[in-house]
Write a protein that holds these residues in place. Sequence first.
Motif, PDB file in Angstrom:
ATOM      1  N   ILE A   3       0.860  -1.243  -0.099  1.00 16.57           N
ATOM      2  CA  ILE A   3       0.254   0.309   0.069  1.00 16.57           C
ATOM      3  C   ILE A   3       0.897   1.276  -0.146  1.00 16.57           C
ATOM      4  CG2 ILE A   3      -1.798   1.139   1.231  1.00 16.57           C
ATOM      5  CD1 ILE A   3      -2.587  -1.531   2.689  1.00 16.57           C
ATOM      6  N   ARG A   4       0.856   2.188  -0.779  1.00 20.49           N
ATOM      7  CA  ARG A   4       1.505   3.091  -1.145  1.00 20.49           C
ATOM      8  C   ARG A   4       0.746   4.459  -0.596  1.00 20.49           C
ATOM      9  NH1 ARG A   4       5.369   2.761  -5.077  1.00 20.49           N
ATOM     10  NH2 ARG A   4       5.369   4.538  -5.938  1.00 20.49           N
ATOM     11  N   VAL A   5       1.364   5.205   0.585  1.00 23.21           N
ATOM     12  CA  VAL A   5       1.011   6.086   1.402  1.00 23.21           C
ATOM     13  C   VAL A   5       1.601   7.402   1.107  1.00 23.21           C
ATOM     14  CG1 VAL A   5       0.195   6.763   3.502  1.00 23.21           C
ATOM     15  CG2 VAL A   5       0.194   4.277   2.857  1.00 23.21           C
ATOM     16  N   VAL A   6       1.079   8.698   1.052  1.00 17.21           N
ATOM     17  CA  VAL A   6       1.308   9.961   1.085  1.00 17.21           C
ATOM     18  C   VAL A   6       0.863  10.440   2.553  1.00 17.21           C
ATOM     19  CG1 VAL A   6       1.015  12.383   0.161  1.00 17.21           C
ATOM     20  CG2 VAL A   6       1.633  10.244  -1.309  1.00 17.21           C
ATOM     21  N   LEU A  20       7.176   6.923  10.267  1.00 19.52           N
ATOM     22  CA  LEU A  20       7.983   5.907  10.541  1.00 19.52           C
ATOM     23  C   LEU A  20       7.077   4.777  10.835  1.00 19.52           C
ATOM     24  CD1 LEU A  20      10.662   5.094  11.579  1.00 19.52           C
ATOM     25  CD2 LEU A  20       9.865   6.232  13.805  1.00 19.52           C
ATOM     26  N   ILE A  21       5.906   4.977  11.417  1.00 15.81           N
ATOM     27  CA  ILE A  21       5.083   3.812  11.979  1.00 15.81           C
ATOM     28  C   ILE A  21       4.757   3.021  10.549  1.00 15.81           C
ATOM     29  CG2 ILE A  21       2.704   3.228  12.736  1.00 15.81           C
ATOM     30  CD1 ILE A  21       3.081   5.494  14.860  1.00 15.81           C
ATOM     31  N   THR A  28       3.103  -1.850   4.004  1.00 20.12           N
ATOM     32  CA  THR A  28       2.995  -0.262   3.692  1.00 20.12           C
ATOM     33  C   THR A  28       4.056   0.427   3.290  1.00 20.12           C
ATOM     34  OG1 THR A  28       3.038   0.169   6.142  1.00 20.12           O
ATOM     35  CG2 THR A  28       0.721  -0.336   5.074  1.00 20.12           C
ATOM     36  N   GLU A  29       4.098   1.324   2.365  1.00 19.31           N
ATOM     37  CA  GLU A  29       5.397   2.160   2.124  1.00 19.31           C
ATOM     38  C   GLU A  29       4.777   3.678   2.050  1.00 19.31           C
ATOM     39  OE1 GLU A  29       8.426   2.723  -1.715  1.00 19.31           O
ATOM     40  OE2 GLU A  29       6.837   1.202  -1.703  1.00 19.31           O
ATOM     41  N   VAL A  30       5.473   4.418   2.757  1.00 17.22           N
ATOM     42  CA  VAL A  30       5.437   5.920   2.624  1.00 17.22           C
ATOM     43  C   VAL A  30       6.200   6.394   1.613  1.00 17.22           C
ATOM     44  CG1 VAL A  30       5.481   8.221   3.787  1.00 17.22           C
ATOM     45  CG2 VAL A  30       4.902   6.218   4.901  1.00 17.22           C
ATOM     46  N   VAL A  31       5.482   6.912   0.399  1.00 15.84           N
ATOM     47  CA  VAL A  31       6.400   7.240  -0.831  1.00 15.84           C
ATOM     48  C   VAL A  31       6.413   8.754  -0.932  1.00 15.84           C
ATOM     49  CG1 VAL A  31       5.244   5.461  -2.283  1.00 15.84           C
ATOM     50  CG2 VAL A  31       3.966   7.554  -2.205  1.00 15.84           C
ATOM     51  N   ALA A  43       2.142  14.715  -5.131  1.00 18.72           N
ATOM     52  CA  ALA A  43       2.707  13.507  -4.632  1.00 18.72           C
ATOM     53  C   ALA A  43       1.877  12.279  -5.025  1.00 18.72           C
ATOM     54  CB  ALA A  43       2.985  13.633  -3.083  1.00 18.72           C
ATOM     55  N   VAL A  44       0.482  12.456  -4.819  1.00 23.78           N
ATOM     56  CA  VAL A  44      -0.347  11.434  -5.105  1.00 23.78           C
ATOM     57  C   VAL A  44      -0.276  10.957  -6.423  1.00 23.78           C
ATOM     58  CG1 VAL A  44      -2.812  10.652  -5.179  1.00 23.78           C
ATOM     59  CG2 VAL A  44      -1.863  11.577  -3.071  1.00 23.78           C
ATOM     60  N   ARG A  45      -0.071  12.025  -7.167  1.00 24.86           N
ATOM     61  CA  ARG A  45      -0.304  11.857  -8.956  1.00 24.86           C
ATOM     62  C   ARG A  45       1.059  11.411  -9.233  1.00 24.86           C
ATOM     63  NH1 ARG A  45      -0.353  16.825 -10.338  1.00 24.86           N
ATOM     64  NH2 ARG A  45      -2.706  16.891  -9.859  1.00 24.86           N
ATOM     65  N   GLU A  46       2.245  12.003  -8.670  1.00 28.02           N
ATOM     66  CA  GLU A  46       3.522  11.470  -9.114  1.00 28.02           C
ATOM     67  C   GLU A  46       3.802   9.905  -8.714  1.00 28.02           C
ATOM     68  OE1 GLU A  46       8.279  12.501  -8.261  1.00 28.02           O
ATOM     69  OE2 GLU A  46       6.692  13.837  -7.541  1.00 28.02           O
ATOM     70  N   HIS A  47       3.466   9.489  -7.459  1.00 28.32           N
ATOM     71  CA  HIS A  47       3.507   8.210  -7.089  1.00 28.32           C
ATOM     72  C   HIS A  47       2.744   7.242  -7.168  1.00 28.32           C
ATOM     73  CE1 HIS A  47       7.608   9.757  -5.092  1.00 28.32           C
ATOM     74  NE2 HIS A  47       6.984  10.762  -4.623  1.00 28.32           N
ATOM     75  N   ARG A  48       1.514   7.488  -7.573  1.00 26.42           N
ATOM     76  CA  ARG A  48       0.476   6.674  -7.721  1.00 26.42           C
ATOM     77  C   ARG A  48      -0.035   6.175  -6.386  1.00 26.42           C
ATOM     78  NH1 ARG A  48       1.561   3.743 -13.527  1.00 26.42           N
ATOM     79  NH2 ARG A  48       1.870   5.651 -14.642  1.00 26.42           N
ATOM     80  N   ALA A  49      -0.262   7.001  -5.382  1.00 29.23           N
ATOM     81  CA  ALA A  49      -0.535   6.522  -3.898  1.00 29.23           C
ATOM     82  C   ALA A  49      -1.747   5.877  -3.917  1.00 29.23           C
ATOM     83  CB  ALA A  49      -0.183   7.577  -3.032  1.00 29.23           C
TER      84      ALA A  49
END
Length: 219
Positions: A3-6, A20-21, A28-31, A43-49
């Motif tokens: 799951i890609r998260v902003v 960090l959590i 899960t990965e904070v992009v 950021a959502v658009r760039e990283h396809r969150a």
Amino acid sequence: MTIRVVVADDQELVRSGFALILDLEEGTEVVAEVADGAAAVAAVREHRADVALLDIRMPGMDGIEACRAITEAGGCRCVMLTTFDSDAYVYDALHAGASGFLLKDVRRDDLVHAVRVVAAGDSLLAPSVARRLVAEYVSRPAPGPPAARLDVLTARERETLFHLAHGRSNAEIAAELTVSEHTVKTHVGHVLAKLGLRDRIQAVICAYETGLVSPPGTR
């Protein structure tokens, strides 16, 4: 699938703590970590969150406008970060397409759970948060019986919507109606489809707006 998260919050410690959590959690990965709404949208658009955690109040473009832009673009769902006692914008956030709310003092496990639930396409309606938010900020409906919009629902579906509006889980609704959780899930699906609603949060809004339920202090 990861799951890609902003994470968007103008308070660096809050933003970094949430990031960090989530980064330490498997799956899960904070992009991106950003400090304002415009940066969150980019950021959502760039990283396809898949999920955006958005502080409601940020400089420039706030979380509500960012949520609206993100949900209109599709592909990413939004969870709003709020300090309940001071935020007065929850109703606007609901209409902007928010899929859930978290208090900023959320526990680690609840944060991870929220991201997973929302990424899976559901909405976060924990009674400890959503019921209070909706009761405080949803506009008060006009007196009288529920609007004709609800006429498409069966009696049992209307009961299901009533319980949804009070923040009850499928298990709690099943106990109230003396049916199985599978049956409740079916009723919820019918309610959303018949009323053209995206998720349970929109169902709660509909219940208040049509007068099926009223905030505390109204009749």
